[in-house]
Design a protein around this motif. Structure first.
Motif, PDB file in Angstrom:
ATOM      1  N   PHE A 237       0.822  -1.209   0.000  1.00 52.92           N
ATOM      2  CA  PHE A 237       0.000   0.000   0.000  1.00 52.92           C
ATOM      3  C   PHE A 237       0.860   1.265   0.000  1.00 52.92           C
ATOM      4  CE2 PHE A 237      -4.196  -1.838   1.910  1.00 52.92           C
ATOM      5  CZ  PHE A 237      -4.284  -2.670   0.799  1.00 52.92           C
ATOM      6  N   GLY A 238       1.978   1.225   0.705  1.00 56.68           N
ATOM      7  CA  GLY A 238       2.867   2.383   0.716  1.00 56.68           C
ATOM      8  C   GLY A 238       3.483   2.655  -0.644  1.00 56.68           C
ATOM      9  N   ALA A 239       3.832   1.594  -1.381  1.00 60.63           N
ATOM     10  CA  ALA A 239       4.465   1.762  -2.690  1.00 60.63           C
ATOM     11  C   ALA A 239       3.521   2.367  -3.724  1.00 60.63           C
ATOM     12  CB  ALA A 239       4.981   0.407  -3.186  1.00 60.63           C
ATOM     13  N   LEU A 240       2.219   2.246  -3.529  1.00 58.01           N
ATOM     14  CA  LEU A 240       1.255   2.806  -4.488  1.00 58.01           C
ATOM     15  C   LEU A 240       1.271   4.338  -4.494  1.00 58.01           C
ATOM     16  CD1 LEU A 240      -1.836   0.473  -3.899  1.00 58.01           C
ATOM     17  CD2 LEU A 240      -0.312   0.507  -5.887  1.00 58.01           C
ATOM     18  N   GLY A 241       1.893   4.934  -3.492  1.00 63.47           N
ATOM     19  CA  GLY A 241       1.917   6.393  -3.433  1.00 63.47           C
ATOM     20  C   GLY A 241       2.702   7.034  -4.548  1.00 63.47           C
ATOM     21  N   LEU A 242       3.772   6.389  -5.030  1.00 61.56           N
ATOM     22  CA  LEU A 242       4.608   7.002  -6.060  1.00 61.56           C
ATOM     23  C   LEU A 242       3.869   7.200  -7.378  1.00 61.56           C
ATOM     24  CD1 LEU A 242       7.292   8.122  -7.020  1.00 61.56           C
ATOM     25  CD2 LEU A 242       8.049   5.759  -7.482  1.00 61.56           C
ATOM     26  N   PRO A 243       3.260   6.161  -7.974  1.00 62.75           N
ATOM     27  CA  PRO A 243       2.530   6.411  -9.227  1.00 62.75           C
ATOM     28  C   PRO A 243       1.373   7.390  -9.045  1.00 62.75           C
ATOM     29  CG  PRO A 243       2.107   4.175  -8.426  1.00 62.75           C
ATOM     30  CD  PRO A 243       3.244   4.722  -7.626  1.00 62.75           C
ATOM     31  N   LEU A 244       0.710   7.359  -7.892  1.00 61.65           N
ATOM     32  CA  LEU A 244      -0.371   8.315  -7.660  1.00 61.65           C
ATOM     33  C   LEU A 244       0.168   9.742  -7.624  1.00 61.65           C
ATOM     34  CD1 LEU A 244      -3.291   9.071  -6.923  1.00 61.65           C
ATOM     35  CD2 LEU A 244      -2.679   8.687  -4.528  1.00 61.65           C
ATOM     36  N   LEU A 245       1.298   9.939  -6.976  1.00 63.19           N
ATOM     37  CA  LEU A 245       1.875  11.279  -6.881  1.00 63.19           C
ATOM     38  C   LEU A 245       2.262  11.812  -8.263  1.00 63.19           C
ATOM     39  CD1 LEU A 245       2.920  13.617  -5.158  1.00 63.19           C
ATOM     40  CD2 LEU A 245       5.076  12.373  -4.897  1.00 63.19           C
ATOM     41  N   LEU A 246       2.861  10.975  -9.089  1.00 57.20           N
ATOM     42  CA  LEU A 246       3.234  11.401 -10.444  1.00 57.20           C
ATOM     43  C   LEU A 246       2.005  11.762 -11.264  1.00 57.20           C
ATOM     44  CD1 LEU A 246       6.032   8.767 -11.212  1.00 57.20           C
ATOM     45  CD2 LEU A 246       6.322  11.155 -10.488  1.00 57.20           C
ATOM     46  N   PHE A 247       0.961  10.955 -11.162  1.00 54.47           N
ATOM     47  CA  PHE A 247      -0.296  11.243 -11.865  1.00 54.47           C
ATOM     48  C   PHE A 247      -0.899  12.557 -11.375  1.00 54.47           C
ATOM     49  CE2 PHE A 247      -4.994  10.792 -11.786  1.00 54.47           C
ATOM     50  CZ  PHE A 247      -5.235  10.770 -13.153  1.00 54.47           C
ATOM     51  N   TRP A 248      -0.901  12.757 -10.075  1.00 52.01           N
ATOM     52  CA  TRP A 248      -1.474  13.970  -9.480  1.00 52.01           C
ATOM     53  C   TRP A 248      -0.755  15.228  -9.984  1.00 52.01           C
ATOM     54  CZ3 TRP A 248      -5.590  15.056  -6.375  1.00 52.01           C
ATOM     55  CH2 TRP A 248      -5.596  16.292  -5.735  1.00 52.01           C
ATOM     56  N   LEU A 249       0.566  15.211  -9.954  1.00 52.65           N
ATOM     57  CA  LEU A 249       1.337  16.389 -10.357  1.00 52.65           C
ATOM     58  C   LEU A 249       1.164  16.697 -11.840  1.00 52.65           C
ATOM     59  CD1 LEU A 249       4.629  15.717  -8.373  1.00 52.65           C
ATOM     60  CD2 LEU A 249       2.859  17.405  -7.845  1.00 52.65           C
ATOM     61  N   LYS A 250       0.921  15.675 -12.650  1.00 51.46           N
ATOM     62  CA  LYS A 250       0.777  15.875 -14.084  1.00 51.46           C
ATOM     63  C   LYS A 250      -0.609  16.374 -14.474  1.00 51.46           C
ATOM     64  CE  LYS A 250       1.197  13.489 -18.543  1.00 51.46           C
ATOM     65  NZ  LYS A 250       2.068  14.531 -19.127  1.00 51.46           N
ATOM     66  N   VAL A 251      -1.650  15.895 -13.797  1.00 51.63           N
ATOM     67  CA  VAL A 251      -3.025  16.113 -14.251  1.00 51.63           C
ATOM     68  C   VAL A 251      -3.698  17.306 -13.587  1.00 51.63           C
ATOM     69  CG1 VAL A 251      -5.333  15.095 -14.319  1.00 51.63           C
ATOM     70  CG2 VAL A 251      -3.340  13.700 -14.906  1.00 51.63           C
ATOM     71  N   VAL A 252      -3.544  17.453 -12.289  1.00 50.99           N
ATOM     72  CA  VAL A 252      -4.306  18.470 -11.545  1.00 50.99           C
ATOM     73  C   VAL A 252      -3.767  19.865 -11.854  1.00 50.99           C
ATOM     74  CG1 VAL A 252      -5.041  19.258  -9.266  1.00 50.99           C
ATOM     75  CG2 VAL A 252      -4.797  16.817  -9.726  1.00 50.99           C
TER      76      VAL A 252
END
Length: 547
Positions: A237-252
């Motif tokens: 669950f902790g490792a899932l934070g990295l792809p989410l963070l990259l997606f967040w910074l790119k899209v929002v």
């Protein structure tokens, strides 16, 4: 005759005046914000399900806020709750390994809330000042790293030194510390990017992601436990934070479309600072003026313009407040669009209103029950009903599934009621009343001795599913009364709620250990629901209270 000839001219003048201040005919879907002078074109309508951006006169496009704001926020909240709820499943094999009694289990599960409470108000203030995107991005990185910390820190040397419990408490505190900024940031993003007529729907979508994190966590946790043990669960669950963070910074987006357009080349800072704020128009003049702003199309009233300002309905105030909030979020004031400007709002000012205290009381009651469900439901199914670990997790899935669906349904229902002419204050009161009294009745049944497992699961499902209506009650009411300070208001109210959650989660462990029963917990929670309902119906208002 002379008066009749002057009417079109008067309506034309009204249209011209409204155009100058940024008011325009609302889109029937409610997802379009008011347009300001020199502002970018409106966002696309989401009601019809289209994801296509709206082309602008300059050839650019304004992205659909569903794809750029609501969907990423829902995914961020989903991972938040996955990292939060995994301990409610992992606590059973961990307590068996380390010999933790029920009272210590309650303390350990409450450690998350210690950190979560610490950043509620701070997160809201930072989101209102620097923007929800930046603050939530930092939160994602923080809580993901903290989740990875727990299995890494529990080394043989740590356990040999007797530091197991302190390390677990610290890790969960840090996880909560990072997640505490998530909901205040969500409130800021919705207030700045979504038109007021669609606010309840937007919050419903975000909270569907939030509650879906419970579903994903309850389904995946026992599977990961069976294959990799509880340490592998926190790693995954902790490792899932990295792809989410990259997606967040790119899209929002960093700022709402109008604010971004105002800062574009050729438009200096003065363009944003001089854009006038919509006037607090009365509901007598606003619909007629908007009607004249369209040529040939039928009139469509805003969903919040249903009663005069200052009345119990709160509709007129909500309409002008919503327009003002959109203006502020689009760069008119810059207070919460990520520009770093300071606000003159203080905690003392927010606490000076009975409307704020009504939200606080309901938040306290809601969180008392919610965090008990969140942290103790699998244990209740396991210890009280005799389900094994996997069955306990999968059985707890059903109530959270109903709650996730109910969150979206609550927003649609609220917007439908307001659009049908029901005063906004009445909608907030009615939905929150149902959200408390139905669960109270379900918990009274749940406290009865000899209840069957099927009945227990049914009561828990009804209780959790119905409380989701509160998303369109007290949660939406935060930005009714303080649209320019939505993040700060959310953080303040949620701080009190988290304190209640700490007390509730910790107390359950001691009560269960002393009485060998969950019945006293259910009875107390039901009584609090009734008290919260009374306070809410006396003091709730949808009028704009804070400028």
């Amino acid at each position: 005759m002379e008066q009749a000839q002057g009417l079109p001219q008067s309506r034309a003048c009204a249209q011209s005046s409204l155009s100058r201040v940024g008011l325009r005919r609302p889109d029937s879907s409610g997802w379009q914000a008011p347009r300001h002078r020199n502002a970018a074109p409106p966002v696309a309508s989401l009601a019809g399900g289209t994801a296509a951006p709206v082309p602008s006169s300059s050839g650019g496009a304004v992205p659909n806020p569903f794809l750029t704001v609501l969907l990423p926020t829902a995914l961020a909240l989903l991972l938040c709750n996955m990292d939060r709820i995994c301990l409610s499943v992992a606590i059973m094999p961990m307590s068996a390994e380390f010999g933790w009694p029920a009272s210590l289990q309650g303390v350990i599960q409450s450690a998350f809330l210690w950190g979560y409470m610490a950043t509620q108000l701070l997160g809201g203030q930072l989101a209102d000042r620097y923007g929800g995107k930046r603050v939530l991005a930092a939160g994602i990185a923080w809580f993901s790293a903290a989740s990875l910390l727990l299995p890494l820190a529990l080394s043989p040397a740590t356990m040999a030194a007797g530091l197991t419990v302190p390390v677990v408490l610290l890790s969960r505190f840090l996880t909560g510390f990072g997640e505490g900024v998530a909901l205040p940031s969500m409130s800021n993003l919705v207030a700045n990017h979504i038109a007021p007529a669609a606010k309840a729907r937007a919050l419903g979508l975000c909270f569907s992601g939030f509650h879906s994190g419970n579903l994903a966590g309850l389904v995946l946790s026992p599977l990961l436990l069976a294959s990799y043990g509880w340490r592998g669960l926190f790693f995954a669950f902790g490792a899932l934070g990295l792809p989410l963070l990259l997606f967040w910074l790119k899209v929002v987006p960093d700022a709402p479309p109008a604010a971004a357009a105002a800062k574009s080349p050729g438009r200096g800072p003065a363009a944003a600072s001089t854009a006038p704020e919509p006037p607090h128009a009365s509901t007598n003049s606003l619909p007629e003026a908007m009607d004249s702003s369209s040529s040939g199309a039928p009139s469509t009233s805003t969903s919040t313009a249903t009663s005069a300002p200052g009345t119990d309905g709160g509709g007129g105030a909500s309409a002008s407040a919503g327009l003002s909030a959109s203006a502020n979020g689009s760069g008119a004031s810059g207070s919460s669009s990520g520009g770093g400007s300071k606000s003159d709002m203080t905690v003392a000012k927010l606490l000076s209103s009975p409307a704020t205290w009504a939200i606080i009381v309901v938040n306290v009651v809601n969180h008392f029950g919610y965090f008990i469900y969140l942290n103790w439901m699998p244990t209740y199914f396991n210890k009280a009903l005799g389900f094994d670990l996997r069955a306990s997790s999968f059985t707890a899935f059903l109530p959270w599934l109903v709650m996730a669906v109910g969150s979206s349904a609550s927003g649609l229902l609220a917007d439908h009621l307001v659009g049908s002419g029901v005063p906004v204050t009445a909608v907030r009161k009615r939905l929150q009343t149902v959200a408390f009294l139905v669960p109270a009745a379900a918990l009274l049944l749940l406290a009865q001795p000899g209840i069957s497992p099927a009945m227990a699961v049914g009561c828990m499902t009804v209780a959790l599913g119905t409380t989701s209506l509160g998303q369109a009650g007290f949660v939406a009411n935060m930005s009714d009364v303080a649209p320019r300070h939505a993040g700060m208001m959310f953080g303040l109210c949620n701080t009190f709620g988290c304190l209640s959650g700490i007390v509730g989660v910790t107390a359950v462990g001691f009560v269960v250990e002393a009485t060998r029963s969950f019945a006293p917990v259910f009875l107390l929670t039901a009584a609090l629901y009734v008290v919260g309902t009374v306070v809410w119906n006396v003091h709730c208002t949808a009028d704009r209270v804070f400028e």
